[in-house]
Design an enzyme around this catalytic site. Structure first.
Site, PDB file in Angstrom:
ATOM      1  N   LYS A   1       0.778  -1.399   0.224  1.00  0.00           N
ATOM      2  CA  LYS A   1      -0.353  -0.156  -0.353  1.00  0.00           C
ATOM      3  C   LYS A   1       0.669   1.308  -0.109  1.00  0.00           C
ATOM      4  CE  LYS A   1      -1.712   1.604   4.031  1.00  0.00           C
ATOM      5  NZ  LYS A   1      -3.629   1.809   5.138  1.00  0.00           N
TER       6      LYS A   1
ATOM      7  N   ASP B   1      -2.846  10.336   4.556  1.00  0.00           N
ATOM      8  CA  ASP B   1      -3.970   9.839   5.028  1.00  0.00           C
ATOM      9  C   ASP B   1      -3.676  10.546   5.733  1.00  0.00           C
ATOM     10  OD1 ASP B   1      -5.847   8.540   5.584  1.00  0.00           O
ATOM     11  OD2 ASP B   1      -4.892   6.833   6.458  1.00  0.00           O
TER      12      ASP B   1
ATOM     13  N   LYS C   1      -9.034  12.810  10.190  1.00  0.00           N
ATOM     14  CA  LYS C   1      -8.284  12.610  11.375  1.00  0.00           C
ATOM     15  C   LYS C   1      -8.240  12.959  12.465  1.00  0.00           C
ATOM     16  CE  LYS C   1      -6.028   8.498   9.059  1.00  0.00           C
ATOM     17  NZ  LYS C   1      -5.692   7.276   9.369  1.00  0.00           N
TER      18      LYS C   1
ATOM     19  N   ASP D   1       2.159   5.704   6.400  1.00  0.00           N
ATOM     20  CA  ASP D   1       0.997   4.271   5.025  1.00  0.00           C
ATOM     21  C   ASP D   1       1.627   4.161   3.910  1.00  0.00           C
ATOM     22  OD1 ASP D   1      -0.915   4.318   7.398  1.00  0.00           O
ATOM     23  OD2 ASP D   1      -2.337   5.629   6.011  1.00  0.00           O
TER      24      ASP D   1
ATOM     25  N   ASP E   1     -12.008   7.607   5.403  1.00  0.00           N
ATOM     26  CA  ASP E   1     -10.534   7.280   5.648  1.00  0.00           C
ATOM     27  C   ASP E   1     -10.887   5.305   5.579  1.00  0.00           C
ATOM     28  OD1 ASP E   1      -8.317   7.430   7.124  1.00  0.00           O
ATOM     29  OD2 ASP E   1      -8.856   7.117   8.978  1.00  0.00           O
TER      30      ASP E   1
ATOM     31  N   GLU F   1      -9.892   4.327   2.481  1.00  0.00           N
ATOM     32  CA  GLU F   1      -9.076   4.417   1.043  1.00  0.00           C
ATOM     33  C   GLU F   1      -7.706   3.103   1.032  1.00  0.00           C
ATOM     34  OE1 GLU F   1      -5.706   5.886   3.730  1.00  0.00           O
ATOM     35  OE2 GLU F   1      -8.088   6.354   4.153  1.00  0.00           O
TER      36      GLU F   1
ATOM     37  N   ARG G   1      -8.230  -0.248   2.842  1.00  0.00           N
ATOM     38  CA  ARG G   1      -8.767  -0.479   2.361  1.00  0.00           C
ATOM     39  C   ARG G   1      -9.248  -0.301   1.118  1.00  0.00           C
ATOM     40  NH1 ARG G   1      -9.541   0.793   7.883  1.00  0.00           N
ATOM     41  NH2 ARG G   1     -11.002   2.355   7.056  1.00  0.00           N
TER      42      ARG G   1
END
Length: 129
Positions: free
Chosen positions: A18, A23, A30, A41, A100, A102, A104
Site C-alpha cells: 500500500k 492520509d 483524522k 501509510d 478513511d 481508502e 482498505r
C-alpha cells in the site's frame, strides 16, 4: 514492476504494498495527533521498491511481480462521501461508511489485480488497515 531471472522460474510470487502518500482521513478528517504518522501509510510501497532493487543482486531463479497501490486521501470535490457505493477492480461493490477507508479500498483493488498474475503466492505486509 517485474523481476524475472530464469526463462522458466521455479517460483512465481506477487508482492503487494500500500502506498498512501498522505492520509488525512478524507472527509472524515483524522484527529491532528494522528496525522503526523500518516506518512507511514506508504511503508509497504517503499519496502517493495527496496525489495525489487535488491532482487537482481541476489540472482534468485524466481519471478516476482511487485504491485503498489498508490493513492492520496485528501478532501476534494471528487472525494468519496459516506454512503457512496463504489465498484472495486473485481466488480464487487463497496459502500463507503467512512472516508478513511481508502487503505482498505486500495488494498482490495490491488489484491484483486495481483490475483490475475497467476502467482503461486501473494504476499502483503506493513499495511495499517
Amino acid at each position: 514492476m517485474t523481476y524475472k531471472r530464469a526463462a522458466d522460474p521455479r517460483v512465481k510470487v506477487a508482492l503487494v504494498g500500500k502506498g498512501l502518500t498522505f492520509d488525512s482521513g478524507g472527509l472524515n478528517i483524522k484527529a491532528s495527533e494522528n496525522m503526523r504518522t500518516m506518512k507511514g501509510d506508504k511503508a509497504g510501497a517503499c519496502t517493495l521498491l527496496g525489495v525489487m532493487r535488491t532482487l537482481p543482486k541476489l540472482n534468485l531463479q524466481i519471478e516476482v511481480h511487485a504491485l503498489i497501490g498508490a493513492v492520496e486521501n485528501m478532501p476534494s470535490g471528487s472525494s468519496y462521501k459516506p454512503d457512496d457505493i463504489i465498484r472495486a477492480y473485481n466488480g464487487k461493490t463497496i459502500e463507503i461508511d467512512n472516508t478513511d477507508a481508502e487503505g482498505r479500498v486500495t488494498m482490495a483493488d490491488i489484491l484483486s489485480f495481483a490475483s490475475g498474475f497467476g502467482a503461486r503466492t501473494i504476499l502483503e505486509w506493513l499495511s495499517t488497515l
